[in-house]
Design an enzyme around this catalytic site. Structure first.
Site, PDB file in Angstrom:
ATOM      1  N   ASN A  17       0.865  -1.272   0.069  1.00  0.00           N
ATOM      2  CA  ASN A  17      -0.171  -0.023  -0.025  1.00  0.00           C
ATOM      3  C   ASN A  17       0.928   1.205   0.056  1.00  0.00           C
ATOM      4  OD1 ASN A  17      -3.216  -0.755   0.136  1.00  0.00           O
ATOM      5  ND2 ASN A  17      -2.281  -2.004   1.441  1.00  0.00           N
ATOM      6  N   ARG A  67       5.575   1.093  24.984  1.00  0.00           N
ATOM      7  CA  ARG A  67       4.829   1.281  23.756  1.00  0.00           C
ATOM      8  C   ARG A  67       4.956   2.912  23.248  1.00  0.00           C
ATOM      9  NH1 ARG A  67       0.932  -0.912  20.692  1.00  0.00           N
ATOM     10  NH2 ARG A  67       0.927  -2.724  22.250  1.00  0.00           N
ATOM     11  N   MET A  92       0.986  -2.494  11.940  1.00  0.00           N
ATOM     12  CA  MET A  92       0.350  -3.339  12.600  1.00  0.00           C
ATOM     13  C   MET A  92       0.872  -3.199  14.285  1.00  0.00           C
ATOM     14  SD  MET A  92      -1.174  -4.750  10.609  1.00  0.00           S
ATOM     15  CE  MET A  92      -2.039  -6.284  10.938  1.00  0.00           C
ATOM     16  N   ARG A  93       0.535  -1.900  14.794  1.00  0.00           N
ATOM     17  CA  ARG A  93       0.628  -1.556  16.080  1.00  0.00           C
ATOM     18  C   ARG A  93      -0.537  -0.668  16.583  1.00  0.00           C
ATOM     19  NH1 ARG A  93       4.491  -2.792  19.261  1.00  0.00           N
ATOM     20  NH2 ARG A  93       4.834  -0.612  19.987  1.00  0.00           N
ATOM     21  N   ILE A  94      -0.816  -1.068  17.966  1.00  0.00           N
ATOM     22  CA  ILE A  94      -1.804  -0.277  18.539  1.00  0.00           C
ATOM     23  C   ILE A  94      -1.428   1.096  18.944  1.00  0.00           C
ATOM     24  CG2 ILE A  94      -3.571  -0.185  20.335  1.00  0.00           C
ATOM     25  CD1 ILE A  94      -4.509  -2.784  19.240  1.00  0.00           C
ATOM     26  N   ASN A 109      -5.850   5.477   8.124  1.00  0.00           N
ATOM     27  CA  ASN A 109      -5.468   4.135   8.085  1.00  0.00           C
ATOM     28  C   ASN A 109      -6.317   3.301   7.186  1.00  0.00           C
ATOM     29  OD1 ASN A 109      -4.308   1.523   9.253  1.00  0.00           O
ATOM     30  ND2 ASN A 109      -6.152   1.214  10.307  1.00  0.00           N
ATOM     31  N   HIS A 111      -7.868  -0.213   6.408  1.00  0.00           N
ATOM     32  CA  HIS A 111      -8.335  -1.700   7.206  1.00  0.00           C
ATOM     33  C   HIS A 111      -9.051  -2.555   6.317  1.00  0.00           C
ATOM     34  CE1 HIS A 111      -9.278  -4.098  10.548  1.00  0.00           C
ATOM     35  NE2 HIS A 111     -10.505  -4.253  10.214  1.00  0.00           N
ATOM     36  N   SER A 138     -11.518  -0.503   3.988  1.00  0.00           N
ATOM     37  CA  SER A 138     -11.961   0.875   4.427  1.00  0.00           C
ATOM     38  C   SER A 138     -10.806   1.610   4.651  1.00  0.00           C
ATOM     39  CB  SER A 138     -12.852   0.825   5.670  1.00  0.00           C
ATOM     40  OG  SER A 138     -14.014  -0.211   5.617  1.00  0.00           O
ATOM     41  N   ASP A 147      -9.770   1.178  15.058  1.00  0.00           N
ATOM     42  CA  ASP A 147     -10.589   0.971  13.829  1.00  0.00           C
ATOM     43  C   ASP A 147     -12.179   1.761  13.920  1.00  0.00           C
ATOM     44  OD1 ASP A 147      -8.536  -0.461  12.666  1.00  0.00           O
ATOM     45  OD2 ASP A 147      -9.276  -2.211  13.203  1.00  0.00           O
TER      46      ASP A 147
HETATM   47  C1  GAR Z   1      -3.252  -4.456   4.206  1.00  0.00           C
HETATM   48  O1  GAR Z   1      -4.114  -5.435   3.524  1.00  0.00           O
HETATM   49  C2  GAR Z   1      -3.740  -3.798   5.311  1.00  0.00           C
HETATM   50  O2  GAR Z   1      -5.284  -3.338   4.897  1.00  0.00           O
HETATM   51  C3  GAR Z   1      -3.759  -4.262   6.429  1.00  0.00           C
HETATM   52  O3  GAR Z   1      -2.453  -5.107   6.215  1.00  0.00           O
HETATM   53  C4  GAR Z   1      -2.181  -5.235   4.944  1.00  0.00           C
HETATM   54  C5  GAR Z   1      -0.534  -4.561   4.647  1.00  0.00           C
HETATM   55  O4  GAR Z   1      -0.147  -4.895   3.410  1.00  0.00           O
HETATM   56  N1  GAR Z   1      -3.991  -3.646   7.530  1.00  0.00           N
HETATM   57  C6  GAR Z   1      -4.508  -4.015   8.567  1.00  0.00           C
HETATM   58  O5  GAR Z   1      -4.806  -5.104   9.043  1.00  0.00           O
HETATM   59  C7  GAR Z   1      -4.619  -3.019   9.845  1.00  0.00           C
HETATM   60  N2  GAR Z   1      -5.176  -3.556  10.948  1.00  0.00           N
HETATM   61  P1  GAR Z   1       0.989  -4.059   2.816  1.00  0.00           P
HETATM   62  O6  GAR Z   1       1.882  -4.089   3.692  1.00  0.00           O
HETATM   63  O7  GAR Z   1       1.416  -4.940   1.616  1.00  0.00           O
HETATM   64  O8  GAR Z   1       0.575  -2.648   2.534  1.00  0.00           O
END
Ligand code: GAR
Length: 321
Positions: A17, A67, A92-94, A109, A111, A138, A147
C-alpha cells in the site's frame, strides 16, 4: 501543484500500500508528497523500495521498548520530516491514545474489512465465516478507539465459492491499491478546495453570537449585530486580485500589528488589496497543517471589535462555563 501536503507513511511489512501511495504521488497533479517511510521493523521490505525511490526512511524496532516511548520516537521522526499527515499502511501496532489524539484529523489508516464490520484481526476469515457476500476495504481517520474513526472511503470485493482468507486477502489488496491513494489525495486536497474552506469559515463565523452572512462585492462576508445595522467582521477571499491565496480577512488592532505579522509569517498572513489600508489582514487558509482553532480565534477577535457590547458581554459570560 502548489502547496502539496507532506505525508509520512508508517509500515510494518511488505508495504504494497505504501508503494501504491508513493507511485501515485509521482503522478502529475498529485495532492501530496511522501516525505518519510517509517517502520517498526528494520527488516520491513517496504523500506528498501522507498529508499530506492529516494525517499527518507526511518526504522525502529518496538521490541523491548515501552509502547509510549516507541510511539514518541516514530512521531518525532514524522515531525522531523515535516509531515502534515501520517498515513498508516499495514502498520500493525496499536497506538497510544496520546499519539492518536495529537494527530486527530491528520492520521489515516487502511483496514481490510467493510467497517464497522470486523475491526481488529482475521477480517477475511470472519467475513467468510459469517457468510457475507462481500469483503472489502475501508480507509478511515484514526482515533484512540481501534478502527472506529470516520470512514472516508470503502471498496467492496466479492466473496466467491470456496474462498479462503488468503485468496480474498489477495484480491482485497488490489482494491486497496486503488482506493488508498485516491482517498488520501481527496482528503489532503480539501485544504486547497475553496468550497471546503468557505464551509469551515462559515461554520465558525456563524457560531459567534448575533451574526449573519451578507455578500460584499461578490464575496461572502459575515456581520455582527442586526441585519439593519450590523458591521462586517470577516470576508472570504478566494484568490482575489492575482493572489494564490484562499483567505479570510479579519481586523487587526493596528497597522503596525498587521505589518509585523505579514513580515514575520508571510506563509500565514498577507496584506490584502484595498482592505489592508484600513487594518484588515488576510489569514491564509490554503496551506497544509492550518490550525483551525487559530482561525476561530481571529474570527472571534475581529467579531469582538465590532459586535454590540451586549452580545460580547453575553459571550464572555457563556465562556465562563
Ligand atoms: C493490508 O491489507 C492492510 O489493509 C492491512 O495490512 C495489509 C498490509 O499490506 N492492515 C491491517 O490489517 C490494519 N489493521 P501491505 O504491507 O502490503 O500494504
Amino acid at each position: 501543484m502548489a502547496n502539496k501536503a507532506k505525508v509520512a507513511i508508517f509500515i510494518s511489512g511488505r508495504g504494497s500500500n505504501m508503494a501504491a501511495l508513493l507511485y501515485a504521488s509521482f503522478l502529475p497533479g498529485a495532492a501530496y508528497e511522501v516525505v518519510l517511510v517509517a517502520a517498526n521493523d528494520p527488516e520491513a521490505e517496504g523500506l528498501a523500495l522507498a529508499s530506492g525511490e529516494g525517499i527518507s526512511t526511518f526504522a525502529l524496532s518496538h521490541k523491548g521498548m515501552p509502547r509510549e516511548q516507541h510511539d514518541e520516537a516514530m512521531e518525532q521522526a514524522a515531525r522531523d520530516a515535516g509531515a502534515d499527515y501520517i498515513v498508516l499502511a499495514g502498520y500493525m501496532r496499536i497506538l497510544t491514545d496520546g499519539f492518536a489524539t495529537r494527530w486527530e484529523g491528520r492520521m489515516l489508516n487502511i483496514h481490510p474489512s467493510l467497517l464497522p464490520k470486523y475491526p481488529g484481526l482475521d477480517t477475511h476469515q470472519r467475513a467468510i465465516d459469517a457468510g457475507d457476500s462481500h469483503g472489502g476495504v475501508s480507509v478511515h481517520l484514526v482515533t484512540p478507539e481501534l478502527d472506529a474513526g470516520q470512514v472516508l472511503g470503502q471498496m467492496k470485493v466479492s466473496i466467491r465459492e470456496s474462498e479462503t482468507a488468503d485468496t480474498l486477502a489477495e484480491r482485497v489488496r488490489f482494491a486497496e491499491h486503488q482506493l488508498y491513494p485516491r482517498v488520501v489525495s481527496e482528503y489532503v486536497g480539501r485544504e486547497n478546495d475553496p468550497d471546503f474552506l468557505l464551509g469551515k469559515v462559515r461554520e465558525l463565523a456563524l457560531a459567534l453570537p448575533q451574526t449573519h452572512e451578507r455578500e460584499s462585492h461578490g464575496s461572502p462576508g459575515w456581520r455582527a449585530g442586526s441585519e439593519k445595522s450590523g458591521k462586517y467582521f470577516a470576508y472570504f477571499n478566494d484568490q482575489h486580485h492575482g493572489t494564490e491565496h484562499v483567505a479570510v480577512l479579519v481586523k487587526t488592532g493596528s497597522m503596525d500589528e498587521l505589518l509585523d505579522l505579514v513580515e514575520a509569517q508571510p506563509q500565514a498572513y498577507f496584506k490584502p488589496a484595498y482592505y489592508g489600508a484600513s487594518g484588515w489582514i488576510g489569514v491564509i487558509l490554503n496551506r497544509p497543517g492550518l490550525d483551525w482553532d487559530h482561525v476561530a480565534d481571529w474570527l472571534e477577535r475581529s467579531w469582538r471589535s465590532v459586535a454590540p457590547k451586549s452580545a460580547a458581554k453575553l459571550h464572555d459570560a457563556a465562556d465562563q462555563f
